[in-house]
Design an enzyme around this catalytic site. Structure first.
Site, mmCIF file in Angstrom:
data_model
loop_
_atom_site.group_PDB
_atom_site.id
_atom_site.type_symbol
_atom_site.label_atom_id
_atom_site.label_comp_id
_atom_site.label_asym_id
_atom_site.label_seq_id
_atom_site.Cartn_x
_atom_site.Cartn_y
_atom_site.Cartn_z
ATOM 1 N N GLU A 1 -17.136 1.977 0.479
ATOM 2 C CA GLU A 1 -16.923 3.428 0.358
ATOM 3 C C GLU A 1 -17.925 4.038 -0.611
ATOM 4 O O GLU A 1 -18.077 3.521 -1.718
ATOM 5 C CB GLU A 1 -15.488 3.695 -0.117
ATOM 6 C CG GLU A 1 -14.475 3.235 0.930
ATOM 7 C CD GLU A 1 -13.022 3.497 0.554
ATOM 8 O OE1 GLU A 1 -12.746 3.844 -0.606
ATOM 9 O OE2 GLU A 1 -12.168 3.362 1.435
ATOM 10 N N HIS B 1 -11.218 8.688 2.247
ATOM 11 C CA HIS B 1 -10.194 8.109 1.353
ATOM 12 C C HIS B 1 -9.456 9.248 0.634
ATOM 13 O O HIS B 1 -9.416 9.310 -0.602
ATOM 14 C CB HIS B 1 -10.812 7.138 0.341
ATOM 15 C CG HIS B 1 -9.818 6.165 -0.204
ATOM 16 N ND1 HIS B 1 -10.119 4.847 -0.461
ATOM 17 C CD2 HIS B 1 -8.502 6.297 -0.531
ATOM 18 C CE1 HIS B 1 -9.045 4.214 -0.939
ATOM 19 N NE2 HIS B 1 -8.049 5.092 -0.986
HETATM 20 P P1 NAD Z 1 4.137 -0.566 -1.245
HETATM 21 O O1 NAD Z 1 3.857 -1.691 -2.187
HETATM 22 O O2 NAD Z 1 5.271 0.365 -1.535
HETATM 23 O O3 NAD Z 1 4.375 -1.149 0.233
HETATM 24 C C1 NAD Z 1 3.558 -2.120 0.816
HETATM 25 C C2 NAD Z 1 4.440 -2.918 1.763
HETATM 26 O O4 NAD Z 1 3.591 -3.784 2.523
HETATM 27 C C3 NAD Z 1 5.462 -3.805 1.028
HETATM 28 O O5 NAD Z 1 6.768 -3.481 1.454
HETATM 29 C C4 NAD Z 1 5.067 -5.217 1.411
HETATM 30 O O6 NAD Z 1 6.180 -6.080 1.600
HETATM 31 C C5 NAD Z 1 4.340 -4.973 2.746
HETATM 32 N N1 NAD Z 1 3.477 -6.087 3.135
HETATM 33 C C6 NAD Z 1 2.805 -6.971 2.360
HETATM 34 N N2 NAD Z 1 2.148 -7.864 3.135
HETATM 35 C C7 NAD Z 1 2.432 -7.529 4.427
HETATM 36 C C8 NAD Z 1 2.052 -8.088 5.663
HETATM 37 N N3 NAD Z 1 1.269 -9.162 5.759
HETATM 38 N N4 NAD Z 1 2.513 -7.491 6.798
HETATM 39 C C9 NAD Z 1 3.322 -6.406 6.736
HETATM 40 N N5 NAD Z 1 3.726 -5.847 5.572
HETATM 41 C C10 NAD Z 1 3.266 -6.401 4.429
HETATM 42 O O7 NAD Z 1 2.763 0.222 -1.131
HETATM 43 P P2 NAD Z 1 2.542 1.682 -0.533
HETATM 44 O O8 NAD Z 1 2.646 2.682 -1.623
HETATM 45 O O9 NAD Z 1 3.345 1.851 0.680
HETATM 46 O O10 NAD Z 1 0.966 1.578 -0.184
HETATM 47 C C11 NAD Z 1 0.495 0.704 0.837
HETATM 48 C C12 NAD Z 1 -1.008 0.571 0.718
HETATM 49 O O11 NAD Z 1 -1.611 1.822 1.034
HETATM 50 C C13 NAD Z 1 -1.486 0.288 -0.716
HETATM 51 O O12 NAD Z 1 -1.506 -1.114 -0.988
HETATM 52 C C14 NAD Z 1 -2.869 0.884 -0.747
HETATM 53 O O13 NAD Z 1 -3.826 -0.100 -0.424
HETATM 54 C C15 NAD Z 1 -2.850 1.930 0.354
HETATM 55 N N6 NAD Z 1 -2.958 3.295 -0.172
HETATM 56 C C16 NAD Z 1 -3.941 4.108 0.323
HETATM 57 C C17 NAD Z 1 -4.057 5.412 -0.134
HETATM 58 C C18 NAD Z 1 -5.088 6.358 0.418
HETATM 59 O O14 NAD Z 1 -5.523 7.242 -0.293
HETATM 60 N N7 NAD Z 1 -5.495 6.231 1.662
HETATM 61 C C19 NAD Z 1 -3.187 5.885 -1.141
HETATM 62 C C20 NAD Z 1 -2.190 5.036 -1.588
HETATM 63 C C21 NAD Z 1 -2.079 3.736 -1.118
#
Ligand code: NAD
Length: 322
Positions: A269, A288
C-alpha cells in the site's frame, strides 16, 4: 496522577485528532513532547526506526513496526495501535523488549461494515462505471444484481463481520458465516447461519473477508479457493491484502469465473499504479479507507490515547494485545 512531562510520544496516524482537536490538545497537555508523522503516509520500518529513539509512547497507524524498527526503541513503553490489526507489528520483538501493545477493538467496526456494504452495492450495480459513463454523456443500460434473495458469505465473524451482518438484515438476503472461534448458536443469535468454510465459499454470491492476517491466513484466497467459489460471485476484501493471491485473483476475474471484486486493502500500500488488478473494469478499489470516518477516527483516537497514557502512568490499559 503521575506526571508525564518527561515523556515523548510519537503519533503517526495522520487522521489522529482530525475530527476532534481535543485529542491532540489532551495529549500535548499530558506529555512533554509529541512528534507527529512528518509524511502523509504510514511509515516504513526505516522511518519508524529513525523516529523511535527517545520515545516513551507511540500511537501507531499502519506503519511497519518490525524487529529492525524496534531495535531503535530505547525508551519505548507502549505501542497503542490506532485500529485493530496488529499484523504489521512484530509482537514477539515487542514482548522481548517489554513493550506493551494495545489496540482499539470494535472502534472502527461499524464504519468498515458500512464501507463493505457500500462496496457490495457498488459492485452489484456497477456504480463507478455507471457514474463515469453517465458523466461522459452516455446513457448505458446496465443489468445489475440484486442483494435481495442472494447469499452473502462472511469469512470471519468478529466485530466487523457481525456489524456487517446486522446492517445486511434489511436487504432480505441470506447470510452464512465461517469463523472457527464462533459457535453456530452464537451466529444464530445474529440471524446468521454458521457453516464450514468450504460451504460458505461455494454458496456465497457475495463473499466478504473479515478475518485477521496471520501466518495461517496469509494467501488463503488462492487459485484453489477461487476455483471453489460460486461462478459469477463477487469478492469483497476490507480485511488485509495479503489474504489474497493477487495473480490468482486476476486470473479468476479475467476468465469471468468471478463477476467482480472490491478491494480496500492491498499487499503493498499504495499499490503500484501498474498493478493488473487496478486495470480491470470489474474491480473497484478504495485506499484502505474502511476506518476513515468521523466516528471511527474519534473512537480509535480516544481509545489509543487512553491506553497509551494508561501504560505511561503505570496503569492497566483497557485493550492489551501483548
Ligand atoms: P475481530 O478480531 O473482532 O474479528 C476477527 C475474527 O476473525 C475473529 O472472530 C476470529 O475468530 C476470526 N478468524 C480468525 N481466523 C479465521 C479464519 N482462518 N477463518 C475465519 N475466521 C477467522 O476483528 P475485526 O475488528 O472484525 O477486524 C477484522 C480484520 O479487518 C482485522 O484483523 C483487520 O485486518 C481488518 N480491518 C481493516 C480495516 C480497514 O480499514 N479496511 C479496518 C479495521 C480492521
Amino acid at each position: 496522577m503521575k506526571d508525564l512531562k518527561h515523556c515523548r510520544v510519537l503519533v503517526t496516524p495522520t487522521s489522529f485528532g482530525k475530527h476532534d482537536p481535543r485529542l491532540r490538545a489532551e495529549l500535548e497537555a499530558a506529555v512533554g513532547e509529541v512528534i507527529y508523522n512528518p509524511t502523509d503516509q504510514p511509515l516504513s520500518s526505516d522511518e519508524v526506526r529513525a523516529l523511535l529513539p527517545g520515545c516513551h509512547g507511540y500511537i501507531a497507524g499502519l506503519d511497519v513496526i518490525d524487529r529492525a524498527a524496534l531495535e531503535a526503541a530505547d525508551a519505548l513503553k507502549v505501542i497503542a495501535r490506532y485500529g485493530v490489526g496488529v499484523d504489521r507489528i512484530d509482537l514477539e520483538a515487542a514482548r522481548a523488549r517489554g513493550i506493551v501493545v494495545t489496540n482499539t477493538p470494535s472502534a472502527n467496526a461499524a464504519s468498515v461494515a458500512e464501507l463493505t456494504i457500500g462496496l457490495m452495492i457498488a459492485l452489484a450495480r456497477s456504480i463507478p462505471t455507471a457514474d463515469a459513463a453517465t458523466k461522459a454523456g452516455q446513457w448505458p443500460r446496465f443489468t445489475g444484481v440484486a442483494l435481495e434473495g442472494k447469499m452473502v458469505g462472511l469469512i470471519g465473524f468478529g466485530s466487523i463481520g457481525q456489524q456487517t451482518a446486522q446492517r445486511l438484515q434489511g436487504f432480505d438476503c441470506r447470510i452464512l458465516t465461517y469463523d472457527p472461534a464462533v459457535a453456530p448458536e452464537v451466529a444464530r443469535t445474529h440471524q446468521v447461519e454458521w457453516a464450514p468454510l468450504e460451504e460458505v465459499v461455494a454458496q456465497a454470491d457475495f463473499l466478504s473477508l473479515h478475518l485477521p492476517l496471520t501466518p495461517a491466513t496469509r494467501g488463503m484466497v488462492n487459485a484453489d479457493f477461487l476455483a471453489r467459489m460460486k461462478p459469477g460471485a463477487f469478492l469483497i476484501n476490507t480485511a488485509r491484502g495479503e489474504l489474497i493471491d493477487d495473480d490468482a485473483l486476476v486470473e479468476a476475474l479475467t476468465s469471468g469465473r468471478l463477476r467482480g471484486a472490491a478491494l480496500d486493502v492491498f499487499s503493498r500500500e499504495p499499490p503500484d499504479p501498474r498493478h493488473p488488478l487496478l486495470k480491470l473494469p470489474n474491480v473497484i478499489v478504495t485506499p484502505h479507507a474502511g476506518a476513515h470516518t468521523d466516528a471511527a477516527m474519534n473512537a480509535m483516537g480516544w481509545g489509543a490515547l487512553r491506553d497509551c497514557l494508561a501504560v505511561l502512568r503505570g496503569e492497566t490499559p483497557q485493550h492489551r494485545v501483548v
